[in-house]
Enzyme design. Structure first.
Site, mmCIF file in Angstrom:
data_model
loop_
_atom_site.group_PDB
_atom_site.id
_atom_site.type_symbol
_atom_site.label_atom_id
_atom_site.label_comp_id
_atom_site.label_asym_id
_atom_site.label_seq_id
_atom_site.Cartn_x
_atom_site.Cartn_y
_atom_site.Cartn_z
ATOM 1 N N CYS A 1 -5.121 -10.118 2.656
ATOM 2 C CA CYS A 1 -6.251 -9.232 2.999
ATOM 3 C C CYS A 1 -7.538 -9.971 3.377
ATOM 4 O O CYS A 1 -8.016 -9.837 4.494
ATOM 5 C CB CYS A 1 -6.534 -8.279 1.851
ATOM 6 S SG CYS A 1 -5.225 -7.084 1.653
ATOM 7 N N VAL B 1 0.838 -1.208 0.000
ATOM 8 C CA VAL B 1 0.000 0.000 0.000
ATOM 9 C C VAL B 1 0.870 1.254 0.000
ATOM 10 O O VAL B 1 0.685 2.159 -0.819
ATOM 11 C CB VAL B 1 -0.959 -0.016 1.218
ATOM 12 C CG1 VAL B 1 -1.667 1.328 1.363
ATOM 13 C CG2 VAL B 1 -1.982 -1.127 1.058
ATOM 14 N N THR C 1 -5.467 -0.810 6.777
ATOM 15 C CA THR C 1 -6.799 -1.321 7.109
ATOM 16 C C THR C 1 -6.892 -1.492 8.619
ATOM 17 O O THR C 1 -6.127 -2.261 9.207
ATOM 18 C CB THR C 1 -7.038 -2.669 6.400
ATOM 19 O OG1 THR C 1 -6.910 -2.445 5.001
ATOM 20 C CG2 THR C 1 -8.413 -3.229 6.716
ATOM 21 N N LEU D 1 -6.573 -1.081 -3.288
ATOM 22 C CA LEU D 1 -5.808 -1.694 -4.382
ATOM 23 C C LEU D 1 -5.726 -3.211 -4.238
ATOM 24 O O LEU D 1 -5.735 -3.755 -3.136
ATOM 25 C CB LEU D 1 -4.401 -1.107 -4.451
ATOM 26 C CG LEU D 1 -3.418 -1.331 -3.296
ATOM 27 C CD1 LEU D 1 -2.756 -2.696 -3.337
ATOM 28 C CD2 LEU D 1 -2.361 -0.251 -3.332
ATOM 29 N N ALA E 1 -15.227 -19.564 -9.291
ATOM 30 C CA ALA E 1 -15.090 -20.664 -8.324
ATOM 31 C C ALA E 1 -13.675 -21.226 -8.421
ATOM 32 O O ALA E 1 -13.026 -21.125 -9.457
ATOM 33 C CB ALA E 1 -16.117 -21.744 -8.638
ATOM 34 N N GLY E 2 -13.189 -21.786 -7.344
ATOM 35 C CA GLY E 2 -11.829 -22.342 -7.380
ATOM 36 C C GLY E 2 -11.442 -22.929 -6.046
ATOM 37 O O GLY E 2 -12.261 -23.560 -5.360
ATOM 38 N N GLU F 1 -3.371 -6.516 -5.113
ATOM 39 C CA GLU F 1 -2.007 -6.866 -5.496
ATOM 40 C C GLU F 1 -2.052 -7.379 -6.938
ATOM 41 O O GLU F 1 -3.014 -8.014 -7.355
ATOM 42 C CB GLU F 1 -1.463 -7.949 -4.568
ATOM 43 C CG GLU F 1 -1.143 -7.407 -3.200
ATOM 44 C CD GLU F 1 -0.594 -8.455 -2.260
ATOM 45 O OE1 GLU F 1 -0.020 -9.453 -2.738
ATOM 46 O OE2 GLU F 1 -0.736 -8.280 -1.053
HETATM 47 C C1 UDX Z 1 -8.175 -7.633 -2.020
HETATM 48 C C2 UDX Z 1 -9.236 -6.624 -2.506
HETATM 49 O O1 UDX Z 1 -9.681 -7.009 -3.817
HETATM 50 C C3 UDX Z 1 -8.677 -5.224 -2.514
HETATM 51 O O2 UDX Z 1 -9.696 -4.299 -2.882
HETATM 52 C C4 UDX Z 1 -8.161 -4.891 -1.098
HETATM 53 O O3 UDX Z 1 -7.566 -3.619 -1.081
HETATM 54 C C5 UDX Z 1 -7.138 -5.937 -0.654
HETATM 55 O O4 UDX Z 1 -7.724 -7.236 -0.727
HETATM 56 P P1 UDX Z 1 -6.035 -8.815 -3.071
HETATM 57 O O5 UDX Z 1 -5.963 -9.586 -1.792
HETATM 58 O O6 UDX Z 1 -4.798 -8.179 -3.618
HETATM 59 O O7 UDX Z 1 -7.106 -7.634 -2.952
HETATM 60 O O8 UDX Z 1 -6.550 -9.825 -4.201
HETATM 61 P P2 UDX Z 1 -7.912 -10.166 -4.952
HETATM 62 O O9 UDX Z 1 -7.713 -9.960 -6.406
HETATM 63 O O10 UDX Z 1 -9.064 -9.488 -4.344
HETATM 64 O O11 UDX Z 1 -7.997 -11.750 -4.696
HETATM 65 C C6 UDX Z 1 -8.083 -12.278 -3.361
HETATM 66 C C7 UDX Z 1 -8.227 -13.790 -3.389
HETATM 67 O O12 UDX Z 1 -9.500 -14.169 -3.893
HETATM 68 C C8 UDX Z 1 -7.201 -14.540 -4.255
HETATM 69 O O13 UDX Z 1 -6.752 -15.694 -3.557
HETATM 70 C C9 UDX Z 1 -7.976 -14.947 -5.487
HETATM 71 O O14 UDX Z 1 -7.480 -16.111 -6.106
HETATM 72 C C10 UDX Z 1 -9.371 -15.168 -4.900
HETATM 73 N N1 UDX Z 1 -10.467 -14.989 -5.869
HETATM 74 C C11 UDX Z 1 -10.706 -13.773 -6.414
HETATM 75 C C12 UDX Z 1 -11.269 -16.077 -6.205
HETATM 76 O O15 UDX Z 1 -11.080 -17.197 -5.718
HETATM 77 N N2 UDX Z 1 -12.312 -15.880 -7.080
HETATM 78 C C13 UDX Z 1 -12.581 -14.667 -7.627
HETATM 79 O O16 UDX Z 1 -13.554 -14.579 -8.404
HETATM 80 C C14 UDX Z 1 -11.752 -13.579 -7.288
#
Ligand code: UDX
Length: 429
Positions: free
Chosen positions: A260, A11, A121, A153, A252-253, A155
């Site tokens: 975060c 951040v 946060t 944001l 899904a996954g 990552e």
């Molecule tokens: C998140 C928030 O999106 C962001 O706004 C906040 O500031 C910080 O936390 P980040 O942790 O960087 O960001 O990643 P993000 O892209 O949100 O993905 C988080 C997790 O969710 C990952 O493990 C990703 O694989 C998973 N994910 C995301 C899914 O399993 N399915 C999805 O549809 C989207």
């Protein structure tokens, strides 16, 4: 404007760099001397697309500098951002000791009106505590304002998210800091919401928990899809075309990970508990997320029966694509479970192999994506890297003792994989 950012993690470093990019003069402060030295010499401690070039460009332009002295940052700037870690504690609550320490140090260095902005946060009501602390430790008794300005944001897309935010949230106690805060953000041309500090702090936890909920929702639906023979991607598409729902975050996954969502979810549950509300809905989100991984591991062990003496190729170690971050990565969790069951692993990640070594010392790291499958009994996709779609499937199949493929991120087309002779298992389809 003259800005200081304390903390050069994701951040802090990305915000500081983007503030410089739009023309502000930015001092980034970090108490880790080695990090400051690295940044001064043009090195970047994290992988984030586009960041290195921006840092270099703005350092060269004289708008971005690095120091380990909070006092220097406070003295030379009007607005001081706090972007230090707020790690989880064992009971799920947030460790605010870094915030408190920085607040004391800022207070000690203040000799005129300053705006102190919390970007980390933090639980609702932290702003009040920061204001009390600064008042208590500020010997010169100057005026100041505390502002909450959460960062959203992601990552891997941090620069993009910073430069083009969906919204900017500014939480204030009174009107005095509003004009300066708006000036900071004018170049970003984003909608600005000015609200009270408590609401701003809640917006962040409520948003991240909602996104985590959305992912757990589709993961729960994926279980129903598997039982009924439906396809979760088709269901997500059909749902997502409703603008009120939206297609994003319906993949899904293996479930969500990272530094975060898991942390913010636990923190939000704890915050609610502390004020007397049982946020059971979010506890279920956590339960579904954990169960999703259990189901996937079971899928692997049901198919391979005994994992002992089996060699498995794992594609992906980062907690998601476009990052080298492995903190709370579902991929690392998966690897550890497979190792516990006795499997040996050959692993690959486009960016995260170096950082993974600390967590996974006893696996074989393979630099070439297309060489991972050699001698393997199965291949597993654990992270949603776009690069994996270019895997040489023919070469992989020929190099394996059995063409078994577990796709934890639904990157490949089931019909096509089966046509090519794979025993292919994915999530919710
Ligand atoms: C998140 C928030 O999106 C962001 O706004 C906040 O500031 C910080 O936390 P980040 O942790 O960087 O960001 O990643 P993000 O892209 O949100 O993905 C988080 C997790 O969710 C990952 O493990 C990703 O694989 C998973 N994910 C995301 C899914 O399993 N399915 C999805 O549809 C989207």
């Amino acid at each position: 404007m003259k800005l200081t950012i304390i903390g050069t993690g994701y951040v802090g470093l990305v915000s500081g760099t983007c503030f410089a990019e739009v023309g502000h003069h930015v001092i980034c402060v970090d108490n880790n001397e080695a990090k400051v030295k690295l940044l001064r010499s043009g090195g970047i401690p994290i992988y984030e697309p586009g960041l290195e070039e921006l840092v270099k460009k703005n350092v060269a332009a004289g708008r971005l500098s690095f120091t380990s002295s909070i006092a220097e940052g406070v003295e030379k700037s009007d607005v001081i951002f706090i972007a230090v870690p707020t790690p989880p504690q064992d009971d799920g609550s947030v460790d605010l000791s870094f915030i408190e320490k920085v607040a004391r140090e800022i207070a000690g260095a203040m000799h005129g009106y300053k705006i102190i902005v919390d970007k980390s946060t933090v639980p609702v009501k932290t702003g009040e505590k920061v204001a009390e602390t600064i008042k208590r430790y500020c010997k010169s008794k100057v005026d100041f304002d505390v502002v909450s300005n959460p960062e959203f944001l992601r990552e891997g897309f941090a620069v993009e998210d910073l430069m083009k935010p969906d919204r900017v949230v500014i939480g204030v106690r009174g009107p005095r800091p509003v004009a300066a805060m708006k000036e900071v953000y004018v170049p970003f041309q984003a909608p600005v919401i000015v609200t009270d500090i408590n609401s701003a702090e809640l917006i962040k936890h409520a948003s991240n928990s909602f996104l985590a909920l959305k992912i757990s929702y589709i993961n729960a639906v994926s279980v129903l899809c598997e039982i009924t023979g439906a396809n979760v991607q088709e269901v997500a598409m059909g749902m997502g075309l409703d603008e009120r729902i939206g297609r994003r975050f319906l993949n899904a996954g293996l479930g969500f990970g990272g530094s975060c969502f898991p942390k913010d979810l636990s923190a939000f549950i704890k915050i609610a508990e502390e004020v007397g509300y049982d946020f059971g809905l979010l506890k279920e989100v956590q339960r579904i997320n954990a169960a999703q991984m259990d189901r996937f591991v079971k899928k692997i062990s049901d198919t391979l029966w005994v994992l002992k003496e089996k060699k498995i190729g794992v594609l992906g170690l980062a907690f998601k694509q476009n990052t080298d971050d492995v903190r709370m990565s579902p991929a690392i969790d998966l690897c550890r479970r497979l190792l516990r069951e006795g499997a040996t692993l050959r692993v690959h990640d486009p960016k995260a192999m170096d950082k993974a070594r600390e967590w996974l010392p006893d696996v074989e790291y393979v630099a070439d994506l297309n060489a991972v499958a050699e001698g393997c009994d199965a291949l597993v996709v654990a992270t949603e890297w776009e690069e994996f779609k270019a895997l040489d499937l023919k070469r992989a199949r020929e190099a394996m003792s059995h063409p078994i493929f577990f796709d934890g991120r639904n990157l490949f087309d089931p019909a096509e994989m089966e046509k090519q002779g794979w025993i292919y298992k994915s999530v919710g389809r």
